[in-house]
Scaffold this active site. Structure first.
Site, short mmCIF file in Angstrom:
data_model
loop_
_atom_site.label_atom_id
_atom_site.label_comp_id
_atom_site.label_asym_id
_atom_site.label_seq_id
_atom_site.Cartn_x
_atom_site.Cartn_y
_atom_site.Cartn_z
N LEU A 19 64.67 5.45 -1.75
CA LEU A 19 63.83 6.57 -1.31
C LEU A 19 64.31 7.17 0.00
O LEU A 19 64.03 8.34 0.29
CB LEU A 19 62.38 6.10 -1.15
CG LEU A 19 61.71 5.52 -2.41
CD1 LEU A 19 60.32 5.00 -2.08
CD2 LEU A 19 61.64 6.59 -3.49
N GLY A 22 68.10 4.70 6.68
CA GLY A 22 68.17 4.83 8.13
C GLY A 22 69.27 3.96 8.69
O GLY A 22 70.03 3.34 7.95
N GLY A 23 69.34 3.91 10.03
CA GLY A 23 70.40 3.14 10.66
C GLY A 23 70.23 1.64 10.48
O GLY A 23 71.21 0.89 10.40
N GLU A 24 68.97 1.18 10.38
CA GLU A 24 68.70 -0.25 10.31
C GLU A 24 68.55 -0.75 8.88
O GLU A 24 68.88 -1.90 8.57
CB GLU A 24 67.42 -0.56 11.10
CG GLU A 24 67.14 -2.04 11.25
CD GLU A 24 65.85 -2.30 12.00
OE1 GLU A 24 65.80 -3.25 12.81
OE2 GLU A 24 64.87 -1.56 11.79
N GLY A 25 68.02 0.11 8.01
CA GLY A 25 67.79 -0.33 6.64
C GLY A 25 67.51 0.83 5.72
O GLY A 25 67.49 2.00 6.13
N VAL A 27 64.97 2.19 2.25
CA VAL A 27 63.66 2.02 1.62
C VAL A 27 63.79 2.30 0.13
O VAL A 27 64.43 3.28 -0.28
CB VAL A 27 62.62 2.96 2.26
CG1 VAL A 27 61.27 2.81 1.57
CG2 VAL A 27 62.46 2.65 3.75
N LYS A 39 61.50 -2.27 2.24
CA LYS A 39 62.56 -1.99 3.20
C LYS A 39 63.53 -3.16 3.19
O LYS A 39 63.13 -4.31 3.39
CB LYS A 39 62.00 -1.79 4.61
CG LYS A 39 63.09 -1.54 5.64
CD LYS A 39 62.52 -1.20 7.02
CE LYS A 39 63.63 -0.95 8.03
NZ LYS A 39 63.10 -0.56 9.36
N ASP A 141 58.70 2.79 20.57
CA ASP A 141 59.67 3.83 20.24
C ASP A 141 58.96 5.01 19.57
O ASP A 141 59.11 5.25 18.37
CB ASP A 141 60.74 3.26 19.32
CG ASP A 141 61.78 4.30 18.92
OD1 ASP A 141 61.96 5.28 19.69
OD2 ASP A 141 62.38 4.16 17.84
#
Length: 647
Positions: A19, A22-25, A27, A39, A141
């Site tokens: 879906l 991103g930079g970390e993971g 979805v 995620k 953040d």
């Protein structure tokens, strides 16, 4: 093909299509459960992060699940294996906050939404923060991408919950990331947030900034026009220096709001003071409004809305006398898309003819007599000490000349010396007399001129406002409005013809308006720069002009050239379609504007009718007022003449 994972209890979880990434993971959807999303991290999860996720799952509750993307179950690639991700609630038809507060996005994606809806969104966003803070957690953040809102219901959800600073009953799990243009002044310049303990007061800065974005058309509170060289070079520096551009003390902070921005006065004084506390030195000392205080204030604002009588999509606080969105539209700035009427051609208010016939039936009043004021005989002001009139000056000069002639006959040898002495004496006589009288004389002449001018104006005002002349002038103004109304159908045809002539330019602008700077790849223009551009009304390629961009602090020739080049490239990709030169929506917009104008004319004519009906009564009061003005001016003329006569 579905990928299989296991939750913490060993239950199999099948993941479907991706879906988002991103930079970390990334979805993924969860097969068999449309309410959940998964995620998965791109890299191995360290033990501290795994412990954080397990603690969050143990601490979940209904409110956290409603307002945040809180982890519900851990994910593992094998039973009892390390944590590789987690399950969370799937966002139900929601969008990033900037899609609603950015005028260009909102007008395209949610054209029916007005300011009242944005207030609801801000209230629900404050409620989400309230839930988080009451459990002693800190988002940390905060940025425009981790607050999601529903364009249908205004509900709010905070995402990226696994990055929050979590209170773990004695153990604090840090938030190690942050966005500079959402970071409070006291944390500006921090090179790394690792080991930095965020506070609820720090979060209060980012929350206030998001609420400001929602209420003020996506403008950043620290993006403004510097009032001194070397000021406002970047958003981060302006935040650090507390240069709140909309502050009551903005001039002292050497910053002014951007041109054509939403006026700070659209919000009640209570909320203005809250923003002052959030964005100035008081906030850094721990006095920022809490999420609960924002929620309560926004709830009070929601109960005090007014609907604009001209535009169905304009709502504003009832502490204002007129619609601020209409005022901005008159300056060429449209924050909200017009709500278009259904149906065919222009149709104005049917009562216009009746109102006009009633106006014609009102008979003009009889003129009241022009006042002939009787004034008291004035006592002249005395001459000031040392005053010498023109006659003594000539007598003095004559005496000097006579003495000179006498001494010249009596002693010819001393004629040169006597000539010099005589010239000096004559000059002193003239100079002394002039300096002693000119200032006084000129002052009293000026006083007389002013008084006579005031008297002439008072007489003119009496004639214009109290007799048939004033009545006829007002009826002529109403007649002009009626004539404008009668011309509206012809105006519709003319405007639509103009649309055909400008079709290519309008299609080009419409195409460029779909290209958002927020989504473009632009070298050297990061999030803070994009926020600054949006604060000056530059959101899409259609808004990009060299001079407009170059005037913004931080945008030199290189960055301005990058933006203009991006616009020019897309302009070259545009193809004109003559078959859609004037669309049904174009015509509907024209009719909507003309209908708004027709209703405005109707209100003005109705008000004017009441004025004419009460003109005779009102003119008696005006006659009394103007008579007093004439009497006062006549008295001042008499006094000024008396004062001048003694000189």
């Amino acid at each position: 093909m579905a990928k299989m994972y296991f939750d913490g209890a060993g239950q199999r979880i099948l993941l479907g299509k991706e879906l988002g990434r991103g930079g970390e993971g990334s979805v993924f959807e969860v097969q068999g459960d449309s309410t959940l999303a998964a995620k998965l991290y791109h890299h191995a999860v360290d033990p501290q992060k795994q412990a954080k996720l397990r603690h969050m799952i143990q601490g979940q509750d209904a409110q956290l699940l409603k307002y945040t993307s809180w982890p519900q179950r851990t994910l593992h690639d094998r039973t009892n294996g390390p944590v590789v991700g987690f399950l969370m609630g799937k966002l139900p038809d929601m969008t990033a906050a900037h899609m609603l507060y950015g005028p260009s996005y909102r007008k395209q994606k949610f054209p029916e939404r007005g300011w009242d809806f944005l207030v609801y969104c801000a209230r629900n966003l404050a409620a989400a923060f309230t839930v988080l803070h009451e459990r002693k957690h800190v988002l940390g953040d905060i940025n425009q991408g981790n607050a999601y809102l529903s364009g249908k219901t205004s509900s709010a959800v905070l995402i990226d919950a696994d990055s929050y600073q979590i209170d773990g009953n004695g153990t604090t799990f840090d938030c190690e990331v942050g966005v500079p243009h959402f970071t409070p002044p006291e944390l500006q310049g921090v090179s790394s947030f690792r080991g930095v303990r965020r506070t609820i007061n720090h979060d209060a800065f980012g929350l206030a900034l998001l609420i400001f974005h929602l209420l003020f058309g996506g403008r950043h509170p620290f993006a403004g026009v510097p009032l001194k060289d070397g000021v406002g070079e970047s958003l981060e520096e302006s935040i650090k220096q507390f240069r709140f551009a909309y502050s009551a003390t903005a001039a002292q902070r050497l910053m002014a709001p951007p041109p054509l921005s939403v006026p700070f006065q659209v919000i009640p004084q209570e909320m203005a003071l809250m923003f002052e506390a959030a964005f100035t030195e008081a906030g850094a000392r721990g006095q920022r409004p809490t999420a609960r205080q924002w929620m309560d204030a926004l709830d009070r604002l929601r109960t005090n809305f007014r609907k604009c009588p001209t535009s169905a999509n304009h709502t504003f606080s009832n502490h204002l006398a007129e619609c601020p969105w209409c005022a901005l539209q008159r300056q060429g700035v449209q924050y909200f898309a017009p709500v278009l009427p259904k149906g065919g051609a222009f149709a104005g208010p049917v009562s216009i003819g009746e109102v006009w016939n009633a106006i014609l039936a009102v008979r003009p009043p009889v003129s009241p007599p022009v006042p002939k004021p009787v004034v008291a005989k004035p006592t002249p002001r005395a001459r000031p000490d040392g005053y010498i009139s023109a006659l003594p000056r000539w007598i003095t000069a004559g005496v000097v000349v006579a003495l000179y002639a006498f001494f010249l006959n009596a002693s010819p040898n001393s004629a040169g010396l006597l000539f010099v002495l005589g010239a000096i004496g004559l000059s002193l006589a003239y100079g002394w007399g002039r300096s002693a009288s000119s200032a006084v004389l000129n002052e009293r002449k000026s006083a007389l001129a002013r008084a006579e001018s005031e008297l002439a104006t008072a007489n003119q005002q009496f004639e214009a406002h109290t007799g048939p002349k004033g009545f006829d002038l007002r009826r002529k103004q109403l007649e002009d409005l009626k004539n404008e109304f009668d011309r509206l159908p012809a105006t519709e045809k003319r405007v639509i013809d103009d649309l055909r002539r400008t079709a290519e330019d309008r299609q080009l602008k419409a195409y460029l308006s779909t290209l958002h700077i927020e989504e473009a790849r632009l070298t050297g223009i990061g999030d803070a720069k994009r926020s600054a551009l949006a604060s000056f009304g530059i959101e899409t390629a259609a808004d990009v002009e060299w001079d407009k961009v170059r005037r913004i602090k931080g945008f030199g020739d290189k960055l301005t050239g990058t933006l203009v080049g991006w616009r020019n490239y897309h302009e070259g990709q545009f193809d004109f379609d003559p078959s859609t030169a004037v669309t049904a929506r174009d015509k509907a917009i024209v009719r909507n504007e003309l209908n708004q104008r027709a209703h405005d004319i109707s209100r003005q004519l109705q008000f004017g009718l009441q004025q004419l009906k009460t003109f005779e009564t009102a003119q008696l009061e005006l006659a009394s007022q103007h008579s007093r003005a004439i009497l006062g001016a006549t008295q001042r003329v008499a006094q000024a003449r008396a004062d001048l006569s003694v000189l």
